[in-house]
Structures are given as C-alpha cells and as structure tokens.
Write a protein that holds these residues in place. Structure first.
Motif, PDB file in Angstrom:
ATOM      1  N   GLN A  46       0.831  -1.196   0.000  1.00 24.23           N
ATOM      2  CA  GLN A  46       0.000   0.000   0.000  1.00 24.23           C
ATOM      3  C   GLN A  46       0.870   1.251   0.000  1.00 24.23           C
ATOM      4  O   GLN A  46       1.825   1.351   0.779  1.00 24.23           O
ATOM      5  N   THR A 101       0.140   5.294   0.507  1.00 26.89           N
ATOM      6  CA  THR A 101      -0.883   6.257   0.908  1.00 26.89           C
ATOM      7  C   THR A 101      -0.218   7.485   1.503  1.00 26.89           C
ATOM      8  O   THR A 101       0.874   7.380   2.089  1.00 26.89           O
ATOM      9  N   GLU A 146      -4.270   5.899   7.554  1.00 29.10           N
ATOM     10  CA  GLU A 146      -4.718   4.821   6.685  1.00 29.10           C
ATOM     11  C   GLU A 146      -3.694   3.699   6.620  1.00 29.10           C
ATOM     12  O   GLU A 146      -4.055   2.518   6.519  1.00 29.10           O
ATOM     13  N   ALA A 147      -2.417   4.054   6.687  1.00 33.61           N
ATOM     14  CA  ALA A 147      -1.384   3.019   6.696  1.00 33.61           C
ATOM     15  C   ALA A 147      -1.482   2.173   7.957  1.00 33.61           C
ATOM     16  O   ALA A 147      -1.331   0.947   7.912  1.00 33.61           O
ATOM     17  N   ALA A 157      -4.739  -0.254   7.992  1.00 35.18           N
ATOM     18  CA  ALA A 157      -4.905  -1.239   6.921  1.00 35.18           C
ATOM     19  C   ALA A 157      -4.991  -2.637   7.532  1.00 35.18           C
ATOM     20  O   ALA A 157      -4.199  -3.007   8.403  1.00 35.18           O
ATOM     21  N   ASP A 201       1.731  -4.405   3.573  1.00 37.49           N
ATOM     22  CA  ASP A 201       2.832  -3.544   3.999  1.00 37.49           C
ATOM     23  C   ASP A 201       2.655  -2.170   3.380  1.00 37.49           C
ATOM     24  O   ASP A 201       2.342  -2.050   2.189  1.00 37.49           O
ATOM     25  N   SER A 202       2.872  -1.120   4.175  1.00 30.95           N
ATOM     26  CA  SER A 202       2.527   0.234   3.737  1.00 30.95           C
ATOM     27  C   SER A 202       3.739   1.136   3.613  1.00 30.95           C
ATOM     28  O   SER A 202       4.745   0.966   4.305  1.00 30.95           O
TER      29      SER A 202
END
Length: 539
Positions: free
Chosen positions: A294, A296, A301-302, A305, A309-310
């Motif tokens: 992800q 963002t 939002e990270a 989730a 993995d962000s």
C-alpha cells in the motif's frame, strides 16, 4: 496599532484565501462587517450546502477555501459535509463565531459549548484562540495544517468581540511543504517485489488524482502491464476507464473483493485505503498466496490497513520513483472489455425506462470535456457501464468517499464556480437520485444566483433503491420508510430559480439534455425510471 480584523485579512490576502463560503449568523457579523471589496463571499442557504460548495470549489481550484458558519447550531448542520470533506481530504478552513468572551463563563444563548471538541474527529485540528491577538496566528496554523498531506479540514472558533481588538501589526506569514516523498529504501523494496511478482494487480484511489498523478499512473500500469481496479467507494477516478488495462471498481466486501483479485500474487494499492468495506460478507482478505503493498499519503490509513505492507508518500512522487526501478514487462497487453451496444440497450423500449436505458440516451450527447458528479447509489453500476459514466480524463469525476448523502449537489455548485473562475468552462453534469435530491436542494439557489452552468438529471424511482438492495442482502423484509411517493422534483427546482422539466420519452430526454448542455444556467430534468431492485453484490 491595527485591529485583529485588519491583521487577519492582510494575512488572508497573502495566503490567497480571498473566497469565503458561508451562511452568516449574529456571531459572524462582526467578522464580516465592512467586507473587503477584494474578497468574494458566496452565500448558501444552509450550512451543509456551505461546506459542500466550499469542498467542490477547493477541489476544483486545488487550493484551500474558507468556510464561515454559525456557532454551535450551524456547526451541527454542517457536520455531515465536514465528515465528507475529511474523507475527501479537502483543505477547508472552517470558522464559526463564538459568543462574547466576557459572557462565556455563563454559557449564554448561542454559546458553542466545548467548541474545539465539537467537530472532532472529522477535522485535522480544532482550536479556539485564548486571546483575540492570537487569531491571525491561529489562521496561519490552520492553513499550514490543512494543506499538509493528508490534506483536510480544520476548525477555528472565533469569539465575536475579537475582531475590533487592537494588536501590533505582526507578520505571522510562513510557508510549509505540502507533499511527502517516499523513503528511498522502502520504495526500492516495493519495486523489487513488483519486479519479482508473476501476476501483479494495481488498485488506484483518489490520492493519485489529488497529487496530479494521472499520467504517471498510466505509465506505471503499462510498464507493469497489470490490470487496474478502482478502490471501493472511490471519491475520485485516477485512471482512464476506457484503457485496455482497466477492470472496473472493486466490490466493497471482504469475500467478493478477494474473489475479484483471484489469481494475482501481488496486490499494489496506490492512493486508496485497504479497503473501504461495506457490507459484511465473510471471506479472506486476499486470495490464497497473495501479498499486498500500500502507498498512501495518510499515516492513519497506513496504520489501520487490515492487511499488507505500507509506505507513506505522495502518490505521484512514489509512482515516479517506482517507475525508475520497474523492469517493463514484454507480455501482450490486456484486451479492452467489449462495450454493450447502444442499440441493444435501447431496443424494445418500455416506459418507464431502466436506469441503463436512461444513461444510454444521455450518453449520446456527452461533450468531449465535462465534469460528472453522482449521488444516485442504486444506479452506480448502470452509470459506470455507460459512456457518460466512463471517465477518460483527469479531474472529471467527483463524489463523496464518506457515504453521506447531501454532499454532491452543493459540491457540484463549487465545481461549477471553479470551472467559471478558471476559464475551463466545462459543463457540470449531476446524476442525482430523487432521494438524494432532498438532502441539499437549496444549493441550486446559489448556482442560479451566480449564473453557473449545471445540468442535474434525476432518475426518479420513488424509493431508496439502494436500501432495498441492502434489505435483500441482509434478509430484512418489510423495513419501513423506503418509499418516497408524492415528491415533485420539478416544482422544487423551479422554486429555487432553475429551469426544470419532467421527461419520460426518449425523444424529450434527448432534446432537454442537449439544450441544457448547450445553454448556460441551471437545468433540472426529472426522469421516471423503473423500480427494479438488483443485487447489491455480484455472485
């Protein structure tokens, strides 16, 4: 010495915040008195419309806008659209008057009790200055907070007796960055995982549109040669829906979403939450064997989730860096989906029309450039399949990501202001359900008064069709309050000064829609459609 008002308005000029959208009350008049000639004041008739218009204007101009509403009660009216502005990541500086400081201890009539807490959690920052002389600095901090990623609304509560207080002519103006660049190590890891994937898929969201990353998103998709989905309930479109790689919008439920991604070993989500789910349908978050990445601009939002993995970054900047590290795939491009023939859709016409037939008729007159705003939840699938609902250009589609009805009508007015002031002059086309129409109809008055170009088509099925679809899914028969008989859309629109028509036959719809697009002003076209209730989710 200057007054607080003079210092504040000088600051607002330097920040290019010279447009105020509002509905004034007694606690706001001291702020607005002797209103400067170089400022614009846009009047809306209810606070929900105030925020919605400002939201559309801000998104259209890509800059912050000041909102001015009445104290506690006005803020209460505004909260629905403030929530939508927060989810839309729109940088609004929302202000409301507060009672006189000398009386606040006794909480007199119209006191905004616990003003700074009222709009939470749907603003990034909320504040009531401790001293009148802190007002300019509070505006500066509000501006800096609103524009930093993730952008969003902020709130200031301003006592009505602050404005004429004397203060030194201090300069609180400063600048701040507004974009977050990707961590080099993390972006390298993400690129390596994409290169190693055998069958990746891309999911795009509204952050890409907000970061002006339309072209970069196309480049990345074509390099990876991966199908592209819109995230569930996406408030913006960030990829051309006529592109051979485009797949559609992901279903907003756990099981069906996972099923739609079956066969992919890597899901790359850029600029969207992971994911906007609703309703509850059990299943695995991802297909067996798949992992998720992800990107963002929101740490929140990270963090929330549910899987994957962000990386926190501006979408466009991340895509640019990713593209430098991606090994282009030489496989054959995906075939474009076949469109349904117009002749098939319009054969064997019976009245009332289906939603699909209505959109097929409207699609025959769609101009090269236009803005589409939609708030007709039960007809979204049919609209998305039509030429009218197939978005092919950037900054051409807007809706709310919150699910809160009442945002789109005033937002369309704000977008029409932006088209007029910018000189782009694209017509704004609104598809508005007859139930949704009732939430913010007063926004039409503002559009009429300013000579804006908006065409509103109302598919009228005399019901909350989307709720009847939910009732099928949730197995809840005989729910009351889902039918809407006896509403005269034409009369309501005419009452606010719009040109308004009822059209049932295809030839009348053709004629009225074409005339509305070719002429200036606000036109409302009410069209009865059938009452078919379709399944909320595909099997």
């Amino acid at each position: 010495m200057k007054t607080v008002r003079e210092v504040t308005f000088d600051l607002l000029r330097r920040l290019d915040l010279t447009t105020i959208v509002g509905n004034p009350g007694s606690t706001e008049e001291t702020f607005l008195k002797n209103f400067p000639e170089d400022f614009n004041y846009i009047l809306a008739l209810q606070e929900c419309s105030v925020v919605g218009i400002a939201d559309g204007l801000s998104q259209g101009l890509k800059k912050p806008v000041i909102v001015n509403v009445h104290t506690g009660a006005g803020m209460g009216n505004a909260m629905g659209c403030i929530l939508s502005a927060f989810v839309n990541k729109t940088p609004l500086i929302i202000t409301a008057g507060q009672q006189t400081r000398d009386m606040l201890l006794s909480e007199p009539f119209l006191t905004n009790v616990e003003a700074a807490n009222f709009p939470k959690p749907w603003v990034k920052w909320s504040h009531e200055p401790a001293r009148a002389q802190d007002v300019p600095g509070a505006f500066m901090r509000a501006y800096a907070t609103a524009i930093q990623q993730p952008a969003g609304p902020v709130f200031l509560s301003l006592p009505l007796d602050d404005w004429d207080q004397e203060m030194e002519d201090i300069d609180v103006y400063r600048t701040t960055s507004t974009r977050t660049a990707p961590d080099p190590t993390r972006i390298t890891e993400f690129a390596a995982r994409i290169n190693q994937s055998k069958n990746p898929v891309l999911v795009y969201g509204g952050d890409i549109a907000r970061s002006n990353g339309w072209d970069e998103g196309i480049t990345l998709a074509e390099m990876v040669n991966a199908p592209v989905w819109n995230g569930p309930f996406s408030e913006r479109i960030s990829f051309p829906e006529n592109h051979p790689l485009f797949k559609g919008a992901l279903p907003a439920a756990i099981g069906p979403l996972s099923k739609a991604l079956h066969g992919h070993d890597l899901v790359v989500v850029i600029g969207a939450p992971v994911f906007r789910y609703y309703p509850w349908v059990a299943g695995d978050y991802l297909p067996s064997g798949a992992t998720l990445l992800q990107i963002t601009d929101s740490p929140y939002e990270a963090a929330k989730a549910v899987v994957g993995d962000s990386l926190v970054s501006d979408s466009k900047l991340a895509i640019i860096e990713l593209s430098k590290l991606i090994t282009p795939r030489n496989t054959q491009p995906h075939a474009a989906p076949e469109s349904t023939s117009k002749s098939i859709i319009l054969e064997d016409i019976k009245y009332p029309l289906t939603a699909e037939q209505l959109f097929a008729v409207l699609s025959e007159h769609v101009p090269e450039d236009y803005i589409l705003v939609q708030e007709s939840p039960s007809n979204i699938p049919e609209l998305s399949r039509s030429r009218l609902g197939t978005i092919c250009k950037p900054d051409s589609y807007y809706t709310m990501g919150s699910g809160g009805l009442g945002w789109d009508m005033p937002a369309a007015v704000g977008l029409a202001f932006a088209e007029k002031w910018s000189g782009r002059n694209r017509p704004v086309i609104v598809i508005m359900g007859d139930g949704s129409f009732q939430y913010s109809p007063q926004a039409i008055w503002t559009a009429v008064q300013h000579g804006l170009h908006i065409t509103i088509v109302v598919p009228k099925n005399e019901e909350y069709g989307i709720l009847k679809s939910f009732a099928l899914l949730e197995e809840t028969p005989n729910v009351p309050g889902l039918d809407l008989p006896g509403i005269d859309i034409v009369s309501l629109a005419k009452g606010y000064g719009a040109k308004a028509h009822y059209a049932e036959k295809t030839e009348d719809i053709h004629d009225l829609f074409k005339k509305a697009l070719d002429s200036k002003g606000v036109t409302v076209i009410e069209v009865p459609i059938d009452k078919h209730i379709h399944a909320l989710l595909d099997d």
